[in-house]
Design a protein around this motif. Structure first.
Motif, PDB file in Angstrom:
ATOM      1  N   UNK A  49       0.825  -1.210   0.000  1.00 49.07           N
ATOM      2  CA  UNK A  49       0.000   0.000   0.000  1.00 49.07           C
ATOM      3  C   UNK A  49       0.862   1.264   0.000  1.00 49.07           C
ATOM      4  N   UNK A  50       1.950   1.231   0.753  1.00 47.22           N
ATOM      5  CA  UNK A  50       2.853   2.376   0.780  1.00 47.22           C
ATOM      6  C   UNK A  50       3.505   2.560  -0.595  1.00 47.22           C
ATOM      7  N   UNK A  51       3.848   1.442  -1.240  1.00 47.23           N
ATOM      8  CA  UNK A  51       4.425   1.451  -2.587  1.00 47.23           C
ATOM      9  C   UNK A  51       3.473   2.147  -3.555  1.00 47.23           C
ATOM     10  N   UNK A  52       2.200   1.726  -3.547  1.00 53.37           N
ATOM     11  CA  UNK A  52       1.205   2.303  -4.445  1.00 53.37           C
ATOM     12  C   UNK A  52       1.013   3.794  -4.165  1.00 53.37           C
ATOM     13  N   UNK A  53       1.038   4.164  -2.903  1.00 53.20           N
ATOM     14  CA  UNK A  53       0.887   5.576  -2.538  1.00 53.20           C
ATOM     15  C   UNK A  53       2.020   6.415  -3.122  1.00 53.20           C
ATOM     16  N   UNK A  54       3.241   5.890  -3.051  1.00 54.39           N
ATOM     17  CA  UNK A  54       4.385   6.609  -3.613  1.00 54.39           C
ATOM     18  C   UNK A  54       4.289   6.726  -5.128  1.00 54.39           C
ATOM     19  N   UNK A  57       1.858   9.524  -5.888  1.00 54.74           N
ATOM     20  CA  UNK A  57       2.418  10.849  -5.643  1.00 54.74           C
ATOM     21  C   UNK A  57       3.323  11.292  -6.786  1.00 54.74           C
ATOM     22  N   UNK A  58       3.979  10.338  -7.436  1.00 61.40           N
ATOM     23  CA  UNK A  58       4.906  10.666  -8.516  1.00 61.40           C
ATOM     24  C   UNK A  58       4.263  10.549  -9.895  1.00 61.40           C
ATOM     25  N   UNK A  59       2.979  10.229  -9.936  1.00 57.06           N
ATOM     26  CA  UNK A  59       2.292  10.111 -11.215  1.00 57.06           C
ATOM     27  C   UNK A  59       2.788   8.956 -12.063  1.00 57.06           C
ATOM     28  N   UNK A  60       3.155   7.838 -11.430  1.00 59.49           N
ATOM     29  CA  UNK A  60       3.769   6.721 -12.143  1.00 59.49           C
ATOM     30  C   UNK A  60       2.885   5.480 -12.204  1.00 59.49           C
ATOM     31  N   UNK A  61       1.639   5.582 -11.771  1.00 57.94           N
ATOM     32  CA  UNK A  61       0.803   4.385 -11.693  1.00 57.94           C
ATOM     33  C   UNK A  61       0.577   3.773 -13.075  1.00 57.94           C
ATOM     34  N   UNK A  62       0.217   4.583 -14.049  1.00 55.71           N
ATOM     35  CA  UNK A  62      -0.061   4.060 -15.390  1.00 55.71           C
ATOM     36  C   UNK A  62       1.179   3.451 -16.015  1.00 55.71           C
ATOM     37  N   UNK A  63       2.316   4.147 -15.888  1.00 58.60           N
ATOM     38  CA  UNK A  63       3.566   3.621 -16.446  1.00 58.60           C
ATOM     39  C   UNK A  63       3.974   2.339 -15.744  1.00 58.60           C
ATOM     40  N   UNK A  64       3.788   2.276 -14.428  1.00 58.60           N
ATOM     41  CA  UNK A  64       4.135   1.080 -13.661  1.00 58.60           C
ATOM     42  C   UNK A  64       3.285  -0.104 -14.093  1.00 58.60           C
ATOM     43  N   UNK A  65       1.981   0.117 -14.259  1.00 63.25           N
ATOM     44  CA  UNK A  65       1.104  -0.969 -14.703  1.00 63.25           C
ATOM     45  C   UNK A  65       1.515  -1.464 -16.084  1.00 63.25           C
ATOM     46  N   UNK A  66       1.861  -0.533 -16.972  1.00 67.61           N
ATOM     47  CA  UNK A  66       2.294  -0.929 -18.316  1.00 67.61           C
ATOM     48  C   UNK A  66       3.590  -1.722 -18.255  1.00 67.61           C
ATOM     49  N   UNK A  67       4.514  -1.311 -17.384  1.00 69.28           N
ATOM     50  CA  UNK A  67       5.784  -2.031 -17.255  1.00 69.28           C
ATOM     51  C   UNK A  67       5.566  -3.429 -16.681  1.00 69.28           C
ATOM     52  N   UNK A  68       4.608  -3.573 -15.770  1.00 63.23           N
ATOM     53  CA  UNK A  68       4.266  -4.905 -15.261  1.00 63.23           C
ATOM     54  C   UNK A  68       3.755  -5.795 -16.387  1.00 63.23           C
ATOM     55  N   UNK A  69       2.834  -5.261 -17.192  1.00 70.55           N
ATOM     56  CA  UNK A  69       2.275  -6.047 -18.296  1.00 70.55           C
ATOM     57  C   UNK A  69       3.349  -6.419 -19.307  1.00 70.55           C
ATOM     58  N   UNK A  70       4.284  -5.504 -19.545  1.00 73.29           N
ATOM     59  CA  UNK A  70       5.368  -5.788 -20.489  1.00 73.29           C
ATOM     60  C   UNK A  70       6.203  -6.966 -20.028  1.00 73.29           C
ATOM     61  N   UNK A  71       6.189  -7.232 -18.728  1.00 69.85           N
ATOM     62  CA  UNK A  71       6.924  -8.368 -18.181  1.00 69.85           C
ATOM     63  C   UNK A  71       6.049  -9.600 -18.018  1.00 69.85           C
TER      64      UNK A  71
END
Length: 583
Positions: A49-54, A57-71
């Motif tokens: 939860x703390x990870x997701x919150x960070x 805050x940095x506006x990286x949720x969409x990019x992070x989800x895309x990077x997960x899918x790429x893997x």
């Protein structure tokens, strides 16, 4: 994006999540799993939860989800089955996760006009007519403003003209289907766009290896954006067209915006590019017609050559977890880029220097593959050296570069006539200029691998290194690889990955961190070895091999201590021998 889906992915795929986190960040103080876990413990919070919150805050949720899918990590809302049950569910779900990342939209003059597919970190394949502003054979003027809207909602400018293009037929441009192959001879209606920067490296891309020829009445998957809206895949079947083999039909429902979408067969292999509908019949261009024309361009863009073994045998030294080093070396080899080398740092400075020294052996093999114009000089620092500039000069001479003795120093910088710092700095800068001149004379690129010192460096040696590095960064024929030296400050920018080609052009070094390894690193080695030794890779079999190599070994959130590498290497050798045809 559902928060619960991301939280589940972080908890269930810790190693992939850590890799995705690193991939989507480029700032100098990135989030790290260790930092997040430490802060979560201090605040008595759930780490995920703390990870997701960070990320939020940095506006990286969409990019992070895309990077997960790429893997290949499917999120909870990625579930989709083949309605005809032709394609097995699990391979399809892994493919779908990747498709969410490698698909993209083409934007022409600020309007979404078609679909595209990533074939490399900075290359997008689409239909030519999607980017055209005039009929085939006519000047494409005024040149359009082309952009690519990636899966993480990042919009990137594309270069104009395309790096490769093959126009559509004259009749096709007027929405009339060709009647014979001669109507579209050598006209495949495809375009390969190059992004201004390799912004899609974290999103993954499709493989163009051995495109599958189409078969009639066979399963087809189309990854597209009908109407320019969010869409993942649609299912259909292929069909032949009478008197035409350069185009095939399919029965997927499409709309404006679908053109340029990628087609795949039942084995999830790249089949071709959806073109358009003519007379209410959707058509695609088979990949086998154009892939050979773009293969070399794509190979230069895709991740650089990697090594699974230094001598390409199961008994040789195995290379685990050094993909970032391979990418850094490839970026540094670009004569027009800002990257002038690599700075290798240990995540734990008190750990062994084995990985640092092994980096030299890896670099040596990589440069051998680039040919004799890349020369590698190793600068060992195992003994106390009175004159480090002279030591560097002697080592560079060993690789065939004629570096002359220094000229008599001017009065203003000579020993005893200027502050020692001025004299040392002048000597180091002159040495860099001399090595540059010697390399330029023979048309070579000189790579200097500076070993981590095993003795205490004098203040004079530290200043020499600092001054030499600062001067070498500006020399087009010099490249540096600095191993260790974590406590020594060196000039120049430090990049976490290949920097943007536009804007600031100041040179620097890519930082390559070495330390813990992951199961994904073992899979990378096995996949590379399997493709080289057998021509293919079975994900399931390789997964079993990776698990056998790691069985019983302790880890923290999927991260293994580098001290375990020798044991893992020996555990891998039996399976590698089997891949090589042995027992």
């Amino acid at each position: 994006m559902d928060d619960d889906a991301i939280l589940q992915a972080i908890r269930d795929h810790a190693a992939d999540a850590a890799e995705a986190l690193a991939a989507v960040q480029s700032d100098e103080k990135p989030l790290t799993t260790a930092g997040i876990d430490a802060l979560a413990r201090l605040s008595r919070r759930d780490p995920a939860e703390f990870w997701l919150e960070q990320l939020k805050e940095r506006g990286l949720v969409t990019a992070f989800a895309a990077a997960l899918r790429a893997r290949g990590v499917p999120l909870a809302d990625d579930v989709l089955d083949d309605p005809e049950s032709v394609i097995p569910t699990e391979p399809l779900r892994r493919f779908l996760a990747r498709a969410e990342s490698f698909r993209c939209r083409i934007v022409k003059n600020d309007a979404v006009v078609g679909s595209g597919v990533l074939v490399g970190p900075s290359l997008v394949l689409t239909s030519w007519h999607v980017i055209a502003v005039a009929r085939p054979g006519q000047p494409q003027e005024p040149a359009p403003k082309l952009e690519v809207l990636l899966a993480d909602d990042m919009k990137c400018r594309a270069r104009v003209p395309a790096v490769f293009q093959s126009e559509c037929g004259d009749a096709e441009y007027s929405s009339r289907a060709p009647l014979h192959d001669t109507d579209v001879a050598d006209r495949h209606d495809v375009a390969l766009l190059e992004l201004m920067e390799p912004a899609a490296a974290h999103l993954g891309h499709i493989s163009l290896a051995a495109p599958a020829p189409p078969k009639s009445k066979s399963r087809l998957i189309l990854v597209h954006f009908p109407g320019g809206v969010h869409q993942v895949i649609d299912f259909g079947f292929t069909g032949k067209i009478r008197n035409v083999t350069a185009r095939w039909r399919h029965d997927v429902t499409t709309a404006g915006g679908s053109s340029g979408g990628a087609c795949f067969n039942k084995d999830l292999e790249f089949l071709g590019i959806h073109q358009a509908e003519f007379d209410h019949v959707a058509r695609f261009v088979p990949a086998e017609l154009f892939v050979d024309s773009i293969r070399e361009i794509v190979s230069r863009d895709v991740a650089p050559p990697t090594l699974w073994s230094l001598d390409a045998t199961p008994t040789g030294p195995l290379v685990i977890g050094r993909n970032s080093f391979f990418r850094a070396v490839a970026a540094a080899a670009d004569p027009d880029g800002r990257v002038r080398g690599v700075r290798i740092k240990r995540t734990n400075v008190d750990s062994s220097t084995t990985g640092l020294a092994f980096s030299h052996d890896i670099l040596e093999q990589l440069l051998l593959r680039r040919g004799p114009d890349h020369r590698l000089a190793r600068i060992p620092l195992d003994d106390v050296v009175d004159d480090l500039s002279a030591h560097i000069r002697s080592r560079v001479r060993l690789i065939g570069l004629d570096v002359p003795e220094p000229l008599t120093e001017d009065a203003g910088v000579a020993t005893g006539q200027a502050p020692p710092e001025t004299t040392i700095r002048n000597r180091a800068e002159n040495l860099a200029a001399a090595v540059e001149a010697a390399a330029a004379t023979v048309g070579a690129t000189a790579w200097l691998f500076i070993d981590n010192p095993s003795v205490l460096l004098s203040d004079e040696s530290r200043l020499t290194i600092e001054s030499f590095v600062g001067a070498a960064l500006t020399k087009p024929h010099l490249r540096l690889v600095i191993a260790g030296f974590e406590t020594v400050s060196v000039p120049g920018a430090e990049f976490l990955g290949p920097p943007a080609s536009e804007g600031d052009r100041s040179p620097g070094l890519i930082v390559d961190f070495i330390g813990e390894f992951r199961r994904a690193d073992i899979l990378d080695l096995l996949a590379t070895a399997s493709r080289e030794l057998t021509g293919g890779a079975d994900d399931v079999t390789l997964g079993w091999s990776a698990d056998r190599a790691l069985v019983g070994l302790p880890h923290v959130n999927g991260l293994y201590d580098p001290a375990l590498l020798p044991q893992v290497v020996e555990n891998l050798r039996p399976d590698l021998r089997l891949l090589a045809g042995g027992v």
